[in-house]
Design a protein around this motif. Structure first.
Motif, short mmCIF file in Angstrom:
data_model
loop_
_atom_site.label_atom_id
_atom_site.label_comp_id
_atom_site.label_asym_id
_atom_site.label_seq_id
_atom_site.Cartn_x
_atom_site.Cartn_y
_atom_site.Cartn_z
N PHE A 62 40.94 42.63 29.60
CA PHE A 62 41.60 41.66 28.71
C PHE A 62 41.36 42.07 27.27
CE2 PHE A 62 37.34 39.94 29.20
CZ PHE A 62 37.01 39.49 27.93
N LYS A 63 42.27 41.62 26.41
CA LYS A 63 42.17 41.89 24.97
C LYS A 63 42.49 40.60 24.24
CE LYS A 63 43.81 45.06 21.40
NZ LYS A 63 42.57 45.54 20.85
N THR A 64 41.66 40.25 23.27
CA THR A 64 41.84 38.99 22.55
C THR A 64 42.57 39.21 21.23
OG1 THR A 64 39.70 39.19 21.44
CG2 THR A 64 39.72 38.05 23.56
N TYR A 65 43.36 38.22 20.87
CA TYR A 65 44.08 38.17 19.59
C TYR A 65 43.81 36.81 18.97
CZ TYR A 65 46.46 42.23 21.52
OH TYR A 65 46.74 43.46 22.08
N ASP A 66 44.33 36.58 17.75
CA ASP A 66 44.08 35.31 17.07
C ASP A 66 44.63 34.11 17.84
OD1 ASP A 66 42.70 36.47 14.99
OD2 ASP A 66 44.47 36.70 13.72
N ASP A 67 45.81 34.26 18.46
CA ASP A 67 46.44 33.11 19.11
C ASP A 67 46.73 33.34 20.60
OD1 ASP A 67 48.38 35.00 18.79
OD2 ASP A 67 49.91 33.60 18.08
N SER A 68 46.16 34.41 21.19
CA SER A 68 46.43 34.68 22.60
C SER A 68 45.38 35.64 23.16
CB SER A 68 47.83 35.27 22.79
OG SER A 68 47.91 36.53 22.16
N VAL A 69 45.43 35.76 24.49
CA VAL A 69 44.61 36.74 25.20
C VAL A 69 45.53 37.43 26.19
CG1 VAL A 69 42.63 37.10 26.73
CG2 VAL A 69 42.52 35.32 24.99
N LYS A 70 45.59 38.75 26.13
CA LYS A 70 46.37 39.52 27.10
C LYS A 70 45.43 39.91 28.24
CE LYS A 70 50.07 41.24 24.27
NZ LYS A 70 51.15 40.45 24.78
N VAL A 71 45.85 39.58 29.46
CA VAL A 71 45.00 39.77 30.63
C VAL A 71 45.72 40.68 31.63
CG1 VAL A 71 43.76 38.61 32.48
CG2 VAL A 71 44.07 37.45 30.29
N HIS A 72 45.04 41.76 32.03
CA HIS A 72 45.57 42.65 33.06
C HIS A 72 45.01 42.16 34.41
CE1 HIS A 72 45.76 46.98 34.86
NE2 HIS A 72 46.55 46.14 35.46
N LEU A 73 45.92 41.70 35.27
CA LEU A 73 45.55 41.17 36.58
C LEU A 73 45.95 42.12 37.69
CD1 LEU A 73 46.72 37.46 36.37
CD2 LEU A 73 44.39 38.25 36.56
N GLU A 74 45.15 42.15 38.73
CA GLU A 74 45.54 42.81 39.97
C GLU A 74 45.54 41.74 41.05
OE1 GLU A 74 43.36 45.55 43.11
OE2 GLU A 74 43.81 46.65 41.26
N ILE A 75 46.71 41.53 41.66
CA ILE A 75 46.89 40.51 42.69
C ILE A 75 47.02 41.21 44.04
CG2 ILE A 75 48.31 38.57 43.46
CD1 ILE A 75 46.96 38.19 40.72
N ARG A 76 46.28 40.75 45.03
CA ARG A 76 46.39 41.23 46.40
C ARG A 76 46.82 40.06 47.27
NH1 ARG A 76 42.30 43.12 43.92
NH2 ARG A 76 40.80 41.64 44.72
N LYS A 77 47.88 40.27 48.06
CA LYS A 77 48.44 39.19 48.85
C LYS A 77 49.15 39.76 50.07
CE LYS A 77 52.83 39.00 46.39
NZ LYS A 77 53.69 39.16 47.51
N ASP A 78 49.46 38.87 51.01
CA ASP A 78 50.28 39.29 52.14
C ASP A 78 51.69 39.57 51.65
OD1 ASP A 78 48.19 39.01 53.86
OD2 ASP A 78 48.84 37.09 54.68
N SER A 79 52.35 40.53 52.27
CA SER A 79 53.72 40.85 51.89
C SER A 79 54.61 39.63 52.05
CB SER A 79 54.22 42.00 52.75
OG SER A 79 55.54 42.33 52.38
N GLY A 80 55.33 39.28 51.03
CA GLY A 80 56.23 38.13 51.06
C GLY A 80 55.56 36.82 50.68
N ALA A 81 54.25 36.79 50.55
CA ALA A 81 53.56 35.55 50.16
C ALA A 81 53.76 35.30 48.67
CB ALA A 81 52.08 35.64 50.48
N SER A 82 53.70 34.05 48.28
CA SER A 82 53.78 33.71 46.86
C SER A 82 52.67 32.72 46.55
CB SER A 82 55.14 33.10 46.53
OG SER A 82 55.31 31.89 47.24
N GLY A 83 52.34 32.64 45.28
CA GLY A 83 51.27 31.75 44.85
C GLY A 83 51.07 31.86 43.35
#
Length: 135
Positions: A62-83
């Motif tokens: 993640f990287k912080t700024y004055d009014d936001s934070v940019k976050v690099h996420l890695e999501i692992r899920k079943d194929s076709g699942a949503s959340g």
């Protein structure tokens, strides 16, 4: 030699010993059945929690700024699942300055994505993955 075994009058001193033995046996059987049902229920809940959890995430950077934070996420899920995953950010004094849910869906079973969490009331100094939940 004479042995003096006395029989007490039946019914005078409470239930007979054979009735007590039957009651004890019934209680033991009931305890075994209830214990087995409880153990089966706990195994089912444990399996459902582990196997049913089809959606998880991890913050890579993640990287912080004055009014936001940019976050690099890695999501692992079943194929076709949503959340969705909930991310929060805190200021240096520990106050929460941002929280948001980010939705993920699609046929991929692994998603790398950079999301932007807006902050208010101060500069965010951290990014925390509160949790991910499948729909």
């Amino acid at each position: 030699m004479m042995s003096a075994v006395q029989q007490v009058p039946e019914g005078r001193y409470g239930a007979s010993r054979s009735a007590d033995a039957r009651a004890d046996r019934k209680l033991k059987i009931a305890a075994i059945v209830l214990g087995t049902l409880f153990a089966a229920m706990m195994c089912w809940f444990g399996w459902y929690y582990v196997a049913g959890n089809k959606f998880s995430g991890e913050i890579i950077a993640f990287k912080t700024y004055d009014d936001s934070v940019k976050v690099h996420l890695e999501i692992r899920k079943d194929s076709g699942a949503s959340g969705y995953c909930t991310i929060r950010s805190q200021a240096a004094d520990g106050a929460e300055v941002g929280r948001a849910d980010f939705r993920f869906s699609g046929h991929e079973d692994r998603i790398d994505k950079v999301v932007t969490l807006r902050t208010t009331g101060g500069r965010g100094t951290s990014a925390e993955l509160v949790g991910c939940h499948a729909d």
